[in-house]
Scaffold this active site. Structure first.
Site, PDB file in Angstrom:
ATOM      1  N   LYS A  85       2.712  -0.162  15.322  1.00 15.49           N
ATOM      2  CA  LYS A  85       4.138  -0.193  15.645  1.00 15.49           C
ATOM      3  C   LYS A  85       4.609  -1.429  16.393  1.00 15.49           C
ATOM      4  CE  LYS A  85       4.988   3.512  13.615  1.00 15.49           C
ATOM      5  NZ  LYS A  85       5.475   3.273  12.258  1.00 15.49           N
ATOM      6  N   TYR A 107       4.421   6.816  10.171  1.00 18.04           N
ATOM      7  CA  TYR A 107       3.690   5.584   9.885  1.00 18.04           C
ATOM      8  C   TYR A 107       4.592   4.550   9.207  1.00 18.04           C
ATOM      9  CZ  TYR A 107      -0.446   2.721   9.148  1.00 18.04           C
ATOM     10  OH  TYR A 107      -1.378   1.703   9.203  1.00 18.04           O
ATOM     11  N   TYR A 138      -8.755   4.621   8.368  1.00 15.02           N
ATOM     12  CA  TYR A 138      -8.852   5.022   9.767  1.00 15.02           C
ATOM     13  C   TYR A 138      -9.979   6.041   9.851  1.00 15.02           C
ATOM     14  CZ  TYR A 138      -4.265   2.924  10.784  1.00 15.02           C
ATOM     15  OH  TYR A 138      -3.219   2.057  10.960  1.00 15.02           O
ATOM     16  N   PRO A 177      -2.333  -0.062  19.425  1.00 14.00           N
ATOM     17  CA  PRO A 177      -2.249  -0.568  18.048  1.00 14.00           C
ATOM     18  C   PRO A 177      -2.521   0.469  16.971  1.00 14.00           C
ATOM     19  CG  PRO A 177      -4.302  -1.261  19.069  1.00 14.00           C
ATOM     20  CD  PRO A 177      -3.497  -0.604  20.146  1.00 14.00           C
ATOM     21  N   HIS A 237       0.839  -1.198   0.000  1.00  7.20           N
ATOM     22  CA  HIS A 237       0.000   0.000   0.000  1.00  7.20           C
ATOM     23  C   HIS A 237       0.874   1.248   0.000  1.00  7.20           C
ATOM     24  CE1 HIS A 237      -3.741  -2.083   1.987  1.00  7.20           C
ATOM     25  NE2 HIS A 237      -3.331  -2.675   0.877  1.00  7.20           N
TER      26      HIS A 237
END
Length: 393
Positions: free
Chosen positions: A300, A387, A204, A296, A74
């Site tokens: 990470k 990220y 998200y 979560p 992605h």
């Protein structure tokens, strides 16, 4: 039955298995002890977002072929709020992408790679204690083959070093060690569903009813999360209620549709932060969840475990090659710099997307911050860099 090795590794999760593979490829002898049986270890579902550094690490130890074939690459992910989606283009902002590939698949690949190298994992080996960590010959005490009770024989594995990769509830983490902790007032209800993903990338979603996330494990399996209370009873969440809540929280003004189907797994996971003050106790070195836990939201946990294993592997290789104590002496401080960066990011991401009861001021500030991130290249880059793990930690 082995009674002596160079590095004894407690725990057959990503950290322990990757460390074993790294050391084996440099001719360093290891024994891996795992409390659960192999079927359980291969099946336990965990995280599924791999940073580029994690992908490179798995390829380097010969455990990346299936990941490269089946993993979903992605270049971005979506922030969804106010009825609209906003793409964070990680590939354009950082030059990096993430790979969606389940942690259980990573573990399976590492077990297979170890077997292909002529090594094994001793499953159903229950470690009872680790002694002598302040000496040159620490000892791992354990029971074999699921033996229980006072009459069960205790076996001893003598080592040069012990790697504690057995998680937060394992025996390797010294109970007297200082730590820093934070509990969060919400949890995630997670499901696996036998349905194709409804999106090409992760979503998200910040919603007035609470956070929601759309993820995936393969072209035919999807993963979803809903923000719930920490004391949530799964019996109160039948499949119909879960799908209804996901439809509401993931909805958009343009009529985006959620694909629904059979729920194959369901669980509630609390959210907390934990960091051990040190990751080294003499000849005992901690890695992964034994030393730190992150919420979560920032994806990470698995990536930190892999980073720990890499650094620990490099430090032990230097020690065995020429007796260089420098990398081992710096191991804890070096790891913890990255861990605290990840804690800060994960806590920030959690606060950005989750709803707190009665916090109307905070909710309006959340929306303002989300809007700023989506219109500011600098803010989007900050999010993308953290990220993908490209923050120079």
């Amino acid at each position: 039955m082995r009674t002596r090795t160079q590095v004894g590794i407690v725990g057959a999760g990503p950290a322990g298995l990757l460390l074993a593979q790294l050391l084996h490829r440099q001719g360093i002898d290891t024994v891996v002890l795992e409390r659960q049986d192999e079927a359980y270890v291969r099946a336990r579902v965990r995280a599924g977002v791999l940073e580029p550094g994690t992908v490179r690490a798995l390829k380097a130890v010969g455990a990346g072929d299936r990941m490269l074939r089946e993993g979903l690459v992605h270049g971005g992910f979506e922030l969804r709020f106010g009825g609209r989606g906003h793409r964070i283009a990680m590939d354009e902002l950082t030059g990096e992408s993430i790979t969606v590939y389940g942690q259980q698949e990573v573990v399976a690949d590492l077990i297979d790679a170890r077997r292909a190298a002529g090594e094994t994992v001793e499953f159903e080996a229950t470690v009872t204690e680790v002694t002598g960590t302040d000496t040159a010959t620490p000892v791992i005490h354990y029971r074999r083959g699921g033996e229980t009770g006072e009459a069960a024989e205790i076996h001893e594995l003598h080592c040069d070093f012990v790697a504690g990769c057995d998680g937060f509830h394992g025996v390797c983490r010294p109970p007297q060690s200082r730590s820093y902790e934070r509990d969060y007032p919400f949890a995630w209800l997670g499901i696996l569903a036998a349905v194709p993903p409804s999106s090409d990338e992760l979503i998200y979603a910040r919603h007035d009813r609470g956070f929601a996330m759309h993820s995936m494990r393969s072209p035919s399996v999807s993963r979803f999360y809903l923000q719930v209370a920490p004391d949530t009873d799964l019996a109160e969440w039948p499949d119909e209620r879960i799908w209804k809540e996901l439809r509401i929280r993931l909805s958009t003004d343009d009529g985006w549709q959620l694909t629904e189907g059979e729920v194959t797994e369901k669980s509630v996971t609390g959210m907390r932060s934990f960091v051990s003050d040190t990751m080294r106790h003499g000849r005992l070195l901690l890695a992964g969840d034994a030393a730190h836990i992150v919420p979560p939201t920032g994806a990470k946990g698995l990536n930190l475990a892999v980073s720990d294993a890499q650094l620990l592997g490099e430090s032990l290789i230097s020690w065995y090659a020429d007796g260089d104590e420098g990398p081992l002496a710096a191991y804890s401080d070096t790891c913890l710099r990255r861990v605290w960066r990840a804690q800060d990011f994960s806590s920030w991401m959690t606060g950005l997307l989750h709803r707190r009861e009665g916090a109307e001021f905070e909710q309006r500030a959340q929306l303002a911050q989300l809007a700023y991130i989506c219109r500011s290249t600098a803010a989007s880059t900050m999010l993308a860099e953290n990220y993908v793990g490209a923050t120079g930690m």
